[in-house]
Design an enzyme around this catalytic site. Sequence first.
Site, PDB file in Angstrom:
ATOM      1  N   HIS A 157       1.245  -1.121  -0.147  1.00  0.00           N
ATOM      2  CA  HIS A 157      -0.246   0.105  -0.136  1.00  0.00           C
ATOM      3  C   HIS A 157       0.631   1.210   0.066  1.00  0.00           C
ATOM      4  CE1 HIS A 157      -3.475  -2.762   1.545  1.00  0.00           C
ATOM      5  NE2 HIS A 157      -2.286  -3.392   2.136  1.00  0.00           N
ATOM      6  N   SER A 278      14.433  22.089 -16.148  1.00  0.00           N
ATOM      7  CA  SER A 278      13.493  22.520 -16.662  1.00  0.00           C
ATOM      8  C   SER A 278      13.968  23.824 -17.094  1.00  0.00           C
ATOM      9  CB  SER A 278      13.188  22.162 -15.184  1.00  0.00           C
ATOM     10  OG  SER A 278      11.709  24.671 -15.228  1.00  0.00           O
ATOM     11  N   LYS A 284      15.314  22.255 -11.131  1.00  0.00           N
ATOM     12  CA  LYS A 284      14.788  20.895 -11.520  1.00  0.00           C
ATOM     13  C   LYS A 284      15.359  20.139 -11.779  1.00  0.00           C
ATOM     14  CE  LYS A 284      11.451  19.960 -11.277  1.00  0.00           C
ATOM     15  NZ  LYS A 284      10.251  20.600 -12.079  1.00  0.00           N
ATOM     16  N   GLU A 291       9.115   8.613 -17.020  1.00  0.00           N
ATOM     17  CA  GLU A 291       8.296   9.159 -17.649  1.00  0.00           C
ATOM     18  C   GLU A 291       7.917   8.856 -18.903  1.00  0.00           C
ATOM     19  OE1 GLU A 291       7.352  12.441 -14.302  1.00  0.00           O
ATOM     20  OE2 GLU A 291       9.188  13.210 -16.237  1.00  0.00           O
TER      21      GLU A 291
END
Length: 454
Positions: A157, A278, A284, A291
Amino acid sequence: MSKPMWSGRFTKTVDKIVNDYNSSLPFDCRMYKQDIRGSIAHSAMLAAQGIISEKDADDIRNGLLSIQEDIDSGKLTFDSDAEDIHMFIEAELTNRIGDAGKRLHTGRSRNDQVALDQRLYLVDESDEITKLLTDLIHNLRNIAIAHTKTYMPGYTHLQRAQPITYAHYLTAYIEMFRRDRERFEQAIKRANISPLGSGALAGTTYPLNRLMVAEQLNMDSVSLCSLDGVSDRDFAIEFASAASILMMHMSRMSEEIILYSSQEFKFYELDDAFSTGSSMMPQKKNPDVAELTRGKTGRVYGDLISLLVIMKGLPLTYNKDMQEVQESLFDVIDTIKAVLPPFIGMLKTMTIRKDNMEAAALGGFTNATDLADYLVRKDIPFRSTHEISGKLVHYCIEHNTSLEKLSLDEFRQFSELIDEDVYDAISLETCVNKRTLTGGPAPETVMEYLRSVE
Ligand code: ARG
């Protein structure tokens, strides 16, 4: 526009709009090598069976090889109005060698030809895919070997559950990718069957030698029903299905890479060469490779669904709908070949933050089960020890501490049977090292597994 080979029964030429719509040449041209290989095998067999002359077969072979050379070198391009790669090559062959070229298609249909080409194409690609998967498995194994004592929390979980090691975590993915490799191998085994000799749908009256063709093409056997031979695309669906499951595995791992490299987890530090920045936020560092892998998974699922839906409800045997199978199949192949190398590179180069993993394993009461098990060894039934351990966890939460930091007096408020040996019983090392059952996280157990991984 040149006359198509089937123009005999037509009184009009095909409208350009239909010809462009119908043509598969823009995408099936990538199967030219397989098409040529299949045609050489077919014509050699025709000659061996006395259906065409040896001279014709030689001319066909040489003509086809010269076409292949010219395509390879870029001298011959696919800028024709041919309906597909099969007609393109046959027309070019006839241009080059005359009548012998017109004999090539004896006892063959584009229906069995296209099925053959796709099967050969898949088999040809499979080597590279299996190699990439093996490379992935080996890299994971090598990383794991260095981390059999790197503790981390195992989760259920997404809540800290029990301590494991990073090597143990990686073995889960090694197992997944080994099954994937096996699935591809099995799919390829079923793809490597020759449909040639199925003709358009009902076989042919020529005395073809189907096995001889299969043998020349290094295929394992021949299809056993001509109707199925031309209309079966299971091999494409099986391949896309194996690819979808592989993508699902890479997507799950990617999801964890994204999470674990976040500031919240800090288990991983992605290599600068395998992450991006970024355009606006200077601080960043983004896990784009992971992804994109997660995103491409949706794309491969889409291809699988396309294949299933294209084939659903098609009456036997060949239907033009089936031409649509090709682009989805090619997209699956291209996508997994594009995903694997950067995925492997990202894994190989990322830094494992052992310290943060271990700190996380120490928090979250991941040793609470082992405390309950410790009391079981003092002859208290597990249901009661579970309760005692739970109460101790509650006590720790209230006092902002952890189980291993409690004093013996504190422990004894919950059970008289707790002794000094409790500290050893609930240490991270013990929790992991004692789990020696096959499949468990103990360093020796994991090492033994890793040694067996090929
Ligand atoms: N380009 C076609 C395909 O990919 C080849 C088979 C054509 N057969 C036919 N009967 N029109 O499906």
